[in-house]
Scaffold this motif. Structure first.
Motif, PDB file in Angstrom:
ATOM      1  N   MET A  42       0.384  22.605  -6.325  1.00  0.00           N
ATOM      2  CA  MET A  42      -0.192  21.297  -6.040  1.00  0.00           C
ATOM      3  C   MET A  42       0.812  20.191  -6.317  1.00  0.00           C
ATOM      4  O   MET A  42       0.886  19.196  -5.589  1.00  0.00           O
ATOM      5  CB  MET A  42      -1.465  21.101  -6.864  1.00  0.00           C
ATOM      6  N   ALA A  43       1.622  20.359  -7.375  1.00  0.00           N
ATOM      7  CA  ALA A  43       2.659  19.374  -7.684  1.00  0.00           C
ATOM      8  C   ALA A  43       3.700  19.315  -6.572  1.00  0.00           C
ATOM      9  O   ALA A  43       4.155  18.224  -6.177  1.00  0.00           O
ATOM     10  CB  ALA A  43       3.325  19.712  -9.018  1.00  0.00           C
ATOM     11  N   LEU A  44       4.081  20.486  -6.037  1.00  0.00           N
ATOM     12  CA  LEU A  44       5.048  20.525  -4.947  1.00  0.00           C
ATOM     13  C   LEU A  44       4.496  19.828  -3.705  1.00  0.00           C
ATOM     14  O   LEU A  44       5.228  19.121  -2.993  1.00  0.00           O
ATOM     15  CB  LEU A  44       5.410  21.983  -4.618  1.00  0.00           C
ATOM     16  N   GLU A  45       3.210  20.013  -3.449  1.00  0.00           N
ATOM     17  CA  GLU A  45       2.616  19.355  -2.285  1.00  0.00           C
ATOM     18  C   GLU A  45       2.558  17.846  -2.480  1.00  0.00           C
ATOM     19  O   GLU A  45       2.758  17.081  -1.529  1.00  0.00           O
ATOM     20  CB  GLU A  45       1.215  19.905  -2.023  1.00  0.00           C
ATOM     21  N   ILE A  67       0.839  -1.203   0.000  1.00  0.00           N
ATOM     22  CA  ILE A  67       0.000   0.000   0.000  1.00  0.00           C
ATOM     23  C   ILE A  67       0.874   1.253   0.000  1.00  0.00           C
ATOM     24  O   ILE A  67       0.610   2.211  -0.745  1.00  0.00           O
ATOM     25  CB  ILE A  67      -0.948  -0.013   1.219  1.00  0.00           C
ATOM     26  N   LEU A  68       1.912   1.254   0.819  1.00  0.00           N
ATOM     27  CA  LEU A  68       2.818   2.407   0.837  1.00  0.00           C
ATOM     28  C   LEU A  68       3.521   2.586  -0.502  1.00  0.00           C
ATOM     29  O   LEU A  68       3.662   3.702  -1.001  1.00  0.00           O
ATOM     30  CB  LEU A  68       3.849   2.246   1.954  1.00  0.00           C
ATOM     31  N   ALA A  69       3.968   1.477  -1.103  1.00  0.00           N
ATOM     32  CA  ALA A  69       4.637   1.561  -2.403  1.00  0.00           C
ATOM     33  C   ALA A  69       3.683   2.091  -3.467  1.00  0.00           C
ATOM     34  O   ALA A  69       4.067   2.910  -4.323  1.00  0.00           O
ATOM     35  CB  ALA A  69       5.163   0.179  -2.803  1.00  0.00           C
ATOM     36  N   LEU A  70       2.428   1.640  -3.433  1.00  0.00           N
ATOM     37  CA  LEU A  70       1.429   2.120  -4.389  1.00  0.00           C
ATOM     38  C   LEU A  70       1.166   3.607  -4.192  1.00  0.00           C
ATOM     39  O   LEU A  70       1.045   4.366  -5.168  1.00  0.00           O
ATOM     40  CB  LEU A  70       0.132   1.324  -4.207  1.00  0.00           C
ATOM     41  N   ALA A  71       1.084   4.047  -2.936  1.00  0.00           N
ATOM     42  CA  ALA A  71       0.856   5.460  -2.650  1.00  0.00           C
ATOM     43  C   ALA A  71       2.024   6.308  -3.149  1.00  0.00           C
ATOM     44  O   ALA A  71       1.828   7.394  -3.714  1.00  0.00           O
ATOM     45  CB  ALA A  71       0.651   5.664  -1.151  1.00  0.00           C
ATOM     46  N   ILE A  72       3.251   5.822  -2.980  1.00  0.00           N
ATOM     47  CA  ILE A  72       4.437   6.563  -3.437  1.00  0.00           C
ATOM     48  C   ILE A  72       4.413   6.736  -4.954  1.00  0.00           C
ATOM     49  O   ILE A  72       4.610   7.839  -5.476  1.00  0.00           O
ATOM     50  CB  ILE A  72       5.720   5.838  -2.995  1.00  0.00           C
ATOM     51  N   SER A  73       4.166   5.651  -5.684  1.00  0.00           N
ATOM     52  CA  SER A  73       4.142   5.743  -7.143  1.00  0.00           C
ATOM     53  C   SER A  73       2.989   6.627  -7.622  1.00  0.00           C
ATOM     54  O   SER A  73       3.123   7.359  -8.606  1.00  0.00           O
ATOM     55  CB  SER A  73       4.040   4.356  -7.771  1.00  0.00           C
ATOM     56  N   SER A  74       1.867   6.595  -6.924  1.00  0.00           N
ATOM     57  CA  SER A  74       0.722   7.420  -7.312  1.00  0.00           C
ATOM     58  C   SER A  74       1.018   8.895  -7.119  1.00  0.00           C
ATOM     59  O   SER A  74       0.655   9.727  -7.959  1.00  0.00           O
ATOM     60  CB  SER A  74      -0.514   7.018  -6.497  1.00  0.00           C
ATOM     61  N   GLU A  75       1.671   9.232  -6.005  1.00  0.00           N
ATOM     62  CA  GLU A  75       2.026  10.631  -5.767  1.00  0.00           C
ATOM     63  C   GLU A  75       3.027  11.126  -6.819  1.00  0.00           C
ATOM     64  O   GLU A  75       2.950  12.269  -7.275  1.00  0.00           O
ATOM     65  CB  GLU A  75       2.621  10.796  -4.361  1.00  0.00           C
ATOM     66  N   GLU A  76       3.959  10.261  -7.211  1.00  0.00           N
ATOM     67  CA  GLU A  76       4.912  10.632  -8.260  1.00  0.00           C
ATOM     68  C   GLU A  76       4.187  10.939  -9.574  1.00  0.00           C
ATOM     69  O   GLU A  76       4.469  11.940 -10.234  1.00  0.00           O
ATOM     70  CB  GLU A  76       5.922   9.501  -8.470  1.00  0.00           C
ATOM     71  N   ASP A  77       3.260  10.066  -9.938  1.00  0.00           N
ATOM     72  CA  ASP A  77       2.515  10.259 -11.186  1.00  0.00           C
ATOM     73  C   ASP A  77       1.684  11.538 -11.139  1.00  0.00           C
ATOM     74  O   ASP A  77       1.650  12.310 -12.100  1.00  0.00           O
ATOM     75  CB  ASP A  77       1.601   9.061 -11.451  1.00  0.00           C
ATOM     76  N   ASP A  78       0.999  11.771 -10.015  1.00  0.00           N
ATOM     77  CA  ASP A  78       0.137  12.945  -9.911  1.00  0.00           C
ATOM     78  C   ASP A  78       0.950  14.234  -9.960  1.00  0.00           C
ATOM     79  O   ASP A  78       0.520  15.222 -10.569  1.00  0.00           O
ATOM     80  CB  ASP A  78      -0.679  12.885  -8.619  1.00  0.00           C
ATOM     81  N   ALA A  79       2.122  14.239  -9.334  1.00  0.00           N
ATOM     82  CA  ALA A  79       2.981  15.427  -9.386  1.00  0.00           C
ATOM     83  C   ALA A  79       3.388  15.734 -10.823  1.00  0.00           C
ATOM     84  O   ALA A  79       3.367  16.891 -11.263  1.00  0.00           O
ATOM     85  CB  ALA A  79       4.218  15.219  -8.503  1.00  0.00           C
ATOM     86  N   ARG A  80       3.753  14.683 -11.564  1.00  0.00           N
ATOM     87  CA  ARG A  80       4.136  14.902 -12.972  1.00  0.00           C
ATOM     88  C   ARG A  80       2.958  15.422 -13.794  1.00  0.00           C
ATOM     89  O   ARG A  80       3.122  16.277 -14.668  1.00  0.00           O
ATOM     90  CB  ARG A  80       4.669  13.594 -13.561  1.00  0.00           C
ATOM     91  N   ILE A  81       1.763  14.897 -13.525  1.00  0.00           N
ATOM     92  CA  ILE A  81       0.585  15.343 -14.270  1.00  0.00           C
ATOM     93  C   ILE A  81       0.296  16.812 -13.977  1.00  0.00           C
ATOM     94  O   ILE A  81       0.005  17.602 -14.890  1.00  0.00           O
ATOM     95  CB  ILE A  81      -0.633  14.465 -13.912  1.00  0.00           C
ATOM     96  N   TYR A  82       0.383  17.212 -12.705  1.00  0.00           N
ATOM     97  CA  TYR A  82       0.127  18.605 -12.366  1.00  0.00           C
ATOM     98  C   TYR A  82       1.141  19.541 -13.019  1.00  0.00           C
ATOM     99  O   TYR A  82       0.795  20.633 -13.474  1.00  0.00           O
ATOM    100  CB  TYR A  82       0.141  18.792 -10.849  1.00  0.00           C
ATOM    101  N   LEU A  83       2.404  19.115 -13.056  1.00  0.00           N
ATOM    102  CA  LEU A  83       3.422  19.937 -13.719  1.00  0.00           C
ATOM    103  C   LEU A  83       3.130  20.044 -15.218  1.00  0.00           C
ATOM    104  O   LEU A  83       3.332  21.104 -15.824  1.00  0.00           O
ATOM    105  CB  LEU A  83       4.805  19.339 -13.488  1.00  0.00           C
TER     106      LEU A  83
END
Length: 327
Positions: A57-60, A21-37
């Motif tokens: 939002m990407a920084l957060e 679950i933690l690994a999935l959350a980490i990869s999801s946050e990485e993807d979302d940051a890239r999308i926001y940028l």
């Protein structure tokens, strides 16, 4: 055939360990940051204020990622498992930035709102599945943070075109209606209308027997409806993706699949072969036009592309049925 009923290519979310679950959350946050940028980059020239918000939002999201990595190191060490959203059944999906360009401000705001709403649901579900107190606390805090992001995204969406509360609620209800009924129903209608063309018309031209053709069409339609319905139910529980009840989606998919096939099977209750075939062909044209209209009306697919996809696919399957039937 069996994996249409019980897909095995993805893991159930409930089967994930706390490390996964933690690994999935980490990869999801990485993807979302890239999308926001990417959103910020696409909006910067025309909407600089909105672009700045997406950068923040990407920084957060990056901050969330760092918090999750620290928790992972504390509990499981430095090696983070490679698990992504496409590996988990029912997990929300993100549309690549290049598929939604040009980036209209309304489209981006709506997508950002959906992203944060889904992330909020994910962290709530993840926290419920976690027993470690510190991890559960972190996931709960991230759920609150994502919910505040969702509020920011909604404010972005309504900043230049404000709506009252009733209209916002109506829009949310409309979006849920599309996710729960229209999308699954459209998939079923397309499958039923197109996939049954070949067997029905193959039997029709091979036997010139209207009753046999009707029975084959009935069996193909009902069988496809059951298969598609079970597939939809098994593919996504709707909790994280926000697509609603799997039973409702399964019924919508199964019923529309059956209706799509029966539309051009029922005319073969008429004993005269060529009359039945002419009516069935007319029904096929109506079905394909209905699919095209639904795609344009609810899925915002341009008329030209919708017509090309549906008519070309239908024509190829119909031609295959005729050729096989006349072989």
């Amino acid at each position: 055939m069996l994996n249409r009923f019980w897909p095995t290519s993805r893991r159930d979310f409930s089967s994930l360990s706390e490390q996964e679950i933690l690994a999935l959350a980490i990869s999801s946050e990485e993807d979302d940051a890239r999308i926001y940028l990417a959103y910020a980059d696409g909006l910067r020239e025309e909407y600089p204020a909105s672009a700045k918000i997406f950068e923040e939002m990407a920084l957060e999201e990056e901050t969330h990622r760092e918090m999750l990595i620290k928790m992972h190191k504390k509990r499981f060490g430095d090696t983070i498992l490679l698990i992504r959203r496409e590996h988990v059944k029912g997990y929300y999906e993100r549309k690549p930035d290049w598929l939604v360009r040009p980036l209209g401000i309304e489209k981006v705001r709506a997508m950002a709102s959906q992203m944060e709403e889904q992330a909020h649901r994910f962290y709530l579900r993840a926290a419920q599945q976690t027993k470690d107190a510190d991890t559960r606390l972190l996931l709960g805090e991230l759920a609150i943070a994502e919910n505040s992001h969702h509020t920011t995204a909604v404010q972005l969406e309504t900043e230049h075109t404000p709506h009252d509360v009733r209209e916002i609620e109506s829009q949310a209800e409309h979006k849920q209606f599309i996710l729960t009924y229209v999308q699954p129903g459209l998939a079923g209608l397309m499958d039923g209308s197109v996939s049954t063309l070949a067997p029905i018309f193959a039997v029709a031209f091979a036997t010139h027997d209207t009753w046999t053709t009707f029975l084959v069409g009935l069996a193909a339609s009902v069988g496809a409806g059951i298969s598609m319905g079970f597939t939809e139910v098994a593919s996504d529980d709707g909790v994280i993706s926000g697509r609603g009840s799997p039973i409702k989606r399964g019924l919508a998919t199964g019923i529309m699949t059956t209706v799509g096939g029966l539309g051009h099977a029922l005319p073969y209750l008429i004993p005269h072969f060529w009359t039945a075939t002419a009516i069935a062909f007319a029904v096929v044209i109506i079905e394909l036009f209905a699919i095209t209209w639904i795609q344009n009306r609810y899925m915002e697919t341009p008329w030209g592309r919708a017509i090309f996809q549906v008519v070309l696919g239908g024509a190829l399957v119909f031609a295959a049925g005729m050729l096989i039937g006349n072989a």
